[in-house]
Motif scaffolding. Structure first.
Motif, PDB file in Angstrom:
ATOM      1  N   MET A 161       0.925  -1.201   0.139  1.00 22.06           N
ATOM      2  CA  MET A 161       0.049   0.039  -0.136  1.00 22.06           C
ATOM      3  C   MET A 161       0.847   1.117  -0.011  1.00 22.06           C
ATOM      4  O   MET A 161       1.873   1.401   0.960  1.00 22.06           O
ATOM      5  CB  MET A 161      -0.902  -0.044   1.102  1.00 22.06           C
ATOM      6  N   ARG A 162       0.596   2.087  -0.982  1.00 24.83           N
ATOM      7  CA  ARG A 162       1.389   3.298  -0.936  1.00 24.83           C
ATOM      8  C   ARG A 162       0.980   4.387  -0.172  1.00 24.83           C
ATOM      9  O   ARG A 162      -0.236   4.552   0.124  1.00 24.83           O
ATOM     10  CB  ARG A 162       1.306   4.029  -2.469  1.00 24.83           C
ATOM     11  N   ILE A 163       1.725   5.030   0.522  1.00 23.21           N
ATOM     12  CA  ILE A 163       1.416   6.035   1.380  1.00 23.21           C
ATOM     13  C   ILE A 163       1.826   7.332   0.992  1.00 23.21           C
ATOM     14  O   ILE A 163       2.690   7.590   0.197  1.00 23.21           O
ATOM     15  CB  ILE A 163       2.118   5.823   3.058  1.00 23.21           C
ATOM     16  N   MET A 164       0.951   8.375   1.344  1.00 24.32           N
ATOM     17  CA  MET A 164       1.146   9.773   0.723  1.00 24.32           C
ATOM     18  C   MET A 164       0.729  10.769   1.754  1.00 24.32           C
ATOM     19  O   MET A 164      -0.055  10.610   2.681  1.00 24.32           O
ATOM     20  CB  MET A 164       0.063   9.841  -0.563  1.00 24.32           C
ATOM     21  N   ARG A 165       1.145  11.998   1.654  1.00 22.47           N
ATOM     22  CA  ARG A 165       0.774  12.975   2.549  1.00 22.47           C
ATOM     23  C   ARG A 165      -0.439  13.579   2.068  1.00 22.47           C
ATOM     24  O   ARG A 165      -0.627  13.600   0.920  1.00 22.47           O
ATOM     25  CB  ARG A 165       1.800  14.245   2.493  1.00 22.47           C
ATOM     26  N   ALA A 166      -1.352  14.086   3.106  1.00 25.81           N
ATOM     27  CA  ALA A 166      -2.662  14.603   2.664  1.00 25.81           C
ATOM     28  C   ALA A 166      -3.048  15.514   3.885  1.00 25.81           C
ATOM     29  O   ALA A 166      -2.499  15.316   5.016  1.00 25.81           O
ATOM     30  CB  ALA A 166      -3.615  13.283   2.679  1.00 25.81           C
ATOM     31  N   ALA A 167      -4.156  16.284   3.574  1.00 30.96           N
ATOM     32  CA  ALA A 167      -4.814  17.131   4.683  1.00 30.96           C
ATOM     33  C   ALA A 167      -6.228  16.558   4.811  1.00 30.96           C
ATOM     34  O   ALA A 167      -6.860  16.337   3.793  1.00 30.96           O
ATOM     35  CB  ALA A 167      -4.817  18.556   4.138  1.00 30.96           C
ATOM     36  N   PHE A 168      -6.446  16.101   5.885  1.00 32.44           N
ATOM     37  CA  PHE A 168      -7.867  15.477   6.076  1.00 32.44           C
ATOM     38  C   PHE A 168      -8.615  15.710   7.504  1.00 32.44           C
ATOM     39  O   PHE A 168      -7.836  16.282   8.477  1.00 32.44           O
ATOM     40  CB  PHE A 168      -7.610  13.721   5.815  1.00 32.44           C
ATOM     41  N   ALA A 169      -9.955  15.628   7.406  1.00 31.69           N
ATOM     42  CA  ALA A 169     -10.842  15.498   8.565  1.00 31.69           C
ATOM     43  C   ALA A 169     -10.561  14.239   9.417  1.00 31.69           C
ATOM     44  O   ALA A 169     -10.730  13.392   9.170  1.00 31.69           O
ATOM     45  CB  ALA A 169     -12.372  15.768   8.221  1.00 31.69           C
ATOM     46  N   SER A 170     -10.097  14.618  10.625  1.00 30.11           N
ATOM     47  CA  SER A 170     -10.065  13.315  11.473  1.00 30.11           C
ATOM     48  C   SER A 170     -11.014  13.169  12.388  1.00 30.11           C
ATOM     49  O   SER A 170     -11.030  12.242  13.094  1.00 30.11           O
ATOM     50  CB  SER A 170      -8.555  13.387  12.289  1.00 30.11           C
ATOM     51  N   GLN A 216      -1.852   9.206   4.675  1.00 27.53           N
ATOM     52  CA  GLN A 216      -2.980   8.415   4.300  1.00 27.53           C
ATOM     53  C   GLN A 216      -2.509   7.649   3.169  1.00 27.53           C
ATOM     54  O   GLN A 216      -1.704   7.535   2.263  1.00 27.53           O
ATOM     55  CB  GLN A 216      -3.920   9.435   3.935  1.00 27.53           C
ATOM     56  N   PRO A 217      -3.386   6.347   3.051  1.00 30.45           N
ATOM     57  CA  PRO A 217      -2.977   5.421   1.876  1.00 30.45           C
ATOM     58  C   PRO A 217      -3.549   6.227   0.705  1.00 30.45           C
ATOM     59  O   PRO A 217      -4.578   6.865   0.681  1.00 30.45           O
ATOM     60  CB  PRO A 217      -3.979   4.234   2.421  1.00 30.45           C
ATOM     61  N   THR A 253      -5.536   7.632 -11.495  1.00 32.50           N
ATOM     62  CA  THR A 253      -4.888   8.247 -10.337  1.00 32.50           C
ATOM     63  C   THR A 253      -4.044   9.273 -10.938  1.00 32.50           C
ATOM     64  O   THR A 253      -3.152   9.205 -11.767  1.00 32.50           O
ATOM     65  CB  THR A 253      -3.923   7.479  -9.510  1.00 32.50           C
ATOM     66  N   LEU A 254      -4.231  10.583 -10.368  1.00 29.96           N
ATOM     67  CA  LEU A 254      -3.480  11.862 -10.821  1.00 29.96           C
ATOM     68  C   LEU A 254      -2.303  12.226  -9.819  1.00 29.96           C
ATOM     69  O   LEU A 254      -2.774  11.958  -8.637  1.00 29.96           O
ATOM     70  CB  LEU A 254      -4.021  13.089 -11.091  1.00 29.96           C
ATOM     71  N   SER A 255      -1.214  12.783 -10.291  1.00 29.03           N
ATOM     72  CA  SER A 255      -0.406  13.361  -9.197  1.00 29.03           C
ATOM     73  C   SER A 255      -0.777  15.023  -9.120  1.00 29.03           C
ATOM     74  O   SER A 255      -0.813  15.595 -10.120  1.00 29.03           O
ATOM     75  CB  SER A 255       1.140  13.488  -9.804  1.00 29.03           C
ATOM     76  N   VAL A 256      -1.322  15.300  -8.067  1.00 26.10           N
ATOM     77  CA  VAL A 256      -1.654  16.708  -7.919  1.00 26.10           C
ATOM     78  C   VAL A 256      -0.471  17.811  -7.676  1.00 26.10           C
ATOM     79  O   VAL A 256       0.627  17.593  -6.971  1.00 26.10           O
ATOM     80  CB  VAL A 256      -2.392  16.813  -6.464  1.00 26.10           C
ATOM     81  N   THR A 257      -0.700  18.773  -8.449  1.00 22.44           N
ATOM     82  CA  THR A 257       0.023  19.844  -8.430  1.00 22.44           C
ATOM     83  C   THR A 257      -0.305  21.226  -7.726  1.00 22.44           C
ATOM     84  O   THR A 257       0.497  21.915  -7.178  1.00 22.44           O
ATOM     85  CB  THR A 257       0.741  20.422  -9.789  1.00 22.44           C
ATOM     86  N   ALA A 258      -1.570  21.349  -7.790  1.00 20.82           N
ATOM     87  CA  ALA A 258      -1.956  22.532  -7.197  1.00 20.82           C
ATOM     88  C   ALA A 258      -3.712  22.215  -6.920  1.00 20.82           C
ATOM     89  O   ALA A 258      -4.262  21.495  -7.517  1.00 20.82           O
ATOM     90  CB  ALA A 258      -2.049  23.987  -8.134  1.00 20.82           C
ATOM     91  N   THR A 259      -4.024  22.758  -5.567  1.00 24.32           N
ATOM     92  CA  THR A 259      -5.396  22.637  -5.068  1.00 24.32           C
ATOM     93  C   THR A 259      -5.552  24.230  -4.714  1.00 24.32           C
ATOM     94  O   THR A 259      -4.998  24.972  -4.225  1.00 24.32           O
ATOM     95  CB  THR A 259      -5.776  21.866  -4.043  1.00 24.32           C
ATOM     96  N   SER A 260      -7.187  24.347  -4.319  1.00 26.59           N
ATOM     97  CA  SER A 260      -7.481  25.534  -3.789  1.00 26.59           C
ATOM     98  C   SER A 260      -8.708  25.269  -2.958  1.00 26.59           C
ATOM     99  O   SER A 260      -9.259  24.153  -2.949  1.00 26.59           O
ATOM    100  CB  SER A 260      -8.146  26.645  -4.998  1.00 26.59           C
ATOM    101  N   LEU A 261      -8.817  25.939  -1.817  1.00 27.79           N
ATOM    102  CA  LEU A 261      -9.623  25.884  -0.668  1.00 27.79           C
ATOM    103  C   LEU A 261     -10.981  26.317  -1.113  1.00 27.79           C
ATOM    104  O   LEU A 261     -11.271  27.457  -1.793  1.00 27.79           O
ATOM    105  CB  LEU A 261      -9.179  26.279   0.489  1.00 27.79           C
ATOM    106  N   LEU A 287      -6.574  17.330  -1.589  1.00 21.25           N
ATOM    107  CA  LEU A 287      -5.473  17.923  -0.800  1.00 21.25           C
ATOM    108  C   LEU A 287      -4.763  16.799  -0.297  1.00 21.25           C
ATOM    109  O   LEU A 287      -4.411  16.461   0.842  1.00 21.25           O
ATOM    110  CB  LEU A 287      -6.194  18.798   0.587  1.00 21.25           C
ATOM    111  N   ALA A 288      -3.959  16.053  -1.497  1.00 15.72           N
ATOM    112  CA  ALA A 288      -2.969  14.785  -1.195  1.00 15.72           C
ATOM    113  C   ALA A 288      -2.147  14.968  -2.330  1.00 15.72           C
ATOM    114  O   ALA A 288      -2.529  15.620  -3.323  1.00 15.72           O
ATOM    115  CB  ALA A 288      -3.886  13.884  -1.042  1.00 15.72           C
ATOM    116  N   GLU A 289      -1.162  14.055  -2.297  1.00 16.62           N
ATOM    117  CA  GLU A 289      -0.119  13.981  -3.202  1.00 16.62           C
ATOM    118  C   GLU A 289      -0.841  13.329  -4.743  1.00 16.62           C
ATOM    119  O   GLU A 289      -0.593  13.985  -5.591  1.00 16.62           O
ATOM    120  CB  GLU A 289       1.130  13.015  -2.822  1.00 16.62           C
ATOM    121  N   ARG A 290      -1.813  12.589  -4.278  1.00 13.04           N
ATOM    122  CA  ARG A 290      -2.405  11.992  -5.429  1.00 13.04           C
ATOM    123  C   ARG A 290      -4.059  11.761  -4.988  1.00 13.04           C
ATOM    124  O   ARG A 290      -4.308  11.656  -4.049  1.00 13.04           O
ATOM    125  CB  ARG A 290      -1.763  10.440  -5.415  1.00 13.04           C
TER     126      ARG A 290
END
Length: 320
Positions: free
Chosen positions: A1-10, A26-27, A38-46, A108-111
């Motif tokens: 399972m690949r792990i990635m950085r993410a911003a999430f509601a816990s 997060q997985p 699956t995309l590699s994310v380069t930018a997001t907006s809130l 809001l994650a790497e992928r």
């Protein structure tokens, strides 16, 4: 399972939504269907939707942790730069669809995983950090003005509550379309910023020098009577939000006597998003960006949005 950085509601915290935000590992999301990629994310907006998610609106405890974020630009498996249309088919949802971060992990994650049909090519000359602002707030404003508001038939537009994401987008787009634009805000500093965009900025409830053909309403009860009074004969009042009350008093005599249309809308279609991207790229229209922060400071981006001082979009750059 690949792990990635993410911003999430816990967890959920209605009083202090920032306390419910976690930035960590997060997985990588799975692919719910054969047509998903699956995309590699380069930018997001809130969006304010992200804060509502942290408050527990639209999510259940058993869905946690949920990666936040609706809007994104990324790179697809073939190496193409694409913009993500955030509305995805969702069996079991009463609407038959949802936006990313409601049932499926957000952007809001790497992928991020999305249907291939939700990918729209990023036009040349449009930066990823600008394009990432468009799929939710700007797309909603675009559809309000074009499909619902029939802006091509209009000369003057009123935008209620400019400063927020959708309303500020509507001001920028309507000005770029060559319309006379009036925009309200309770905040004097925001009125000054609105004027810089080319609109006539007025206090809420102010009498306009003319009646308008299209009204953009995302405020609700606090401004709806003013919207009705400011509307010309046959005008369209387009509603896509109710941040200040969802049960306004409506003078029905004015509605039928002036033959007004009150129209509801939300988001848009992938074709709408493609049209919006092309309009921005060809016309060199750029979204109003309040702040751009690297992903390492994503918590600061949420704090900025929560402050209420934002004018335009808060963007997270995943490449810096």
């Amino acid at each position: 399972m690949r792990i990635m950085r993410a911003a999430f509601a816990s967890r959920f915290d209605d009083a202090d939504p920032l306390a419910a935000l976690t930035v960590g590992e997060q997985p990588e999301p799975g692919l719910p269907g054969d047509d998903w990629v699956t995309l590699s994310v380069t930018a997001t907006s809130l969006n304010h939707h992200d804060l509502w998610s942290l408050r527990g609106v639209g999510l259940r405890a058993e869905q946690l942790p949920m990666i936040l974020g609706c809007d994104a630009v990324g790179v697809d498996p073939d190496g193409n730069e694409v913009v993500v249309y955030p509305v995805v088919p969702t069996p079991g949802d009463p609407r038959g669809m949802s936006i990313l971060s409601e049932h499926f992990p957000g952007t809001l994650a790497e992928r991020v995983a999305v249907p291939r049909s939700n990918l729209v090519a990023l036009p040349a000359g449009l930066a990823a950090t600008d394009a990432a602002c468009l799929p939710t707030a700007w797309l909603t404003a675009w559809r309000m003005l074009t499909t619902k508001g029939r802006i091509d038939e209009a000369e003057a537009v009123l935008v209620q509550g400019a400063g927020g994401g959708v309303a500020t987008a509507a001001v920028g787009l309507a000005v770029a379309m060559g319309k006379r634009v009036y925009a309200t805000s309770r905040d004097a500093a925001k009125r000054a910023r609105i004027a810089e965009l080319g609109a006539t900025a007025v206090e809420p409830g102010s009498r306009l020098p003319e009646r308008v053909d299209v009204v953009i309403e995302t405020v609700g009860a606090a401004t709806f009577d003013h919207s009705l009074k400011s509307a010309a004969f046959g005008a369209r009042i387009v509603v896509a939000g109710a941040t200040a009350g969802h049960e306004p008093k409506v003078n029905l005599r004015r509605v039928f006597a002036m033959q007004l249309e009150i129209l509801g809308t939300s988001m848009g279609t992938p074709a709408d998003l493609a049209d919006l991207l092309a309009f921005c790229a060809v016309g060199k229209v750029r979204p109003v960006v309040d702040t751009v922060v690297p992903f390492s400071r994503v918590a600061d981006a949420f704090a900025r949005l929560h402050s209420g001082e934002v004018f335009g979009k808060v963007v997270v750059d995943h490449t810096s």
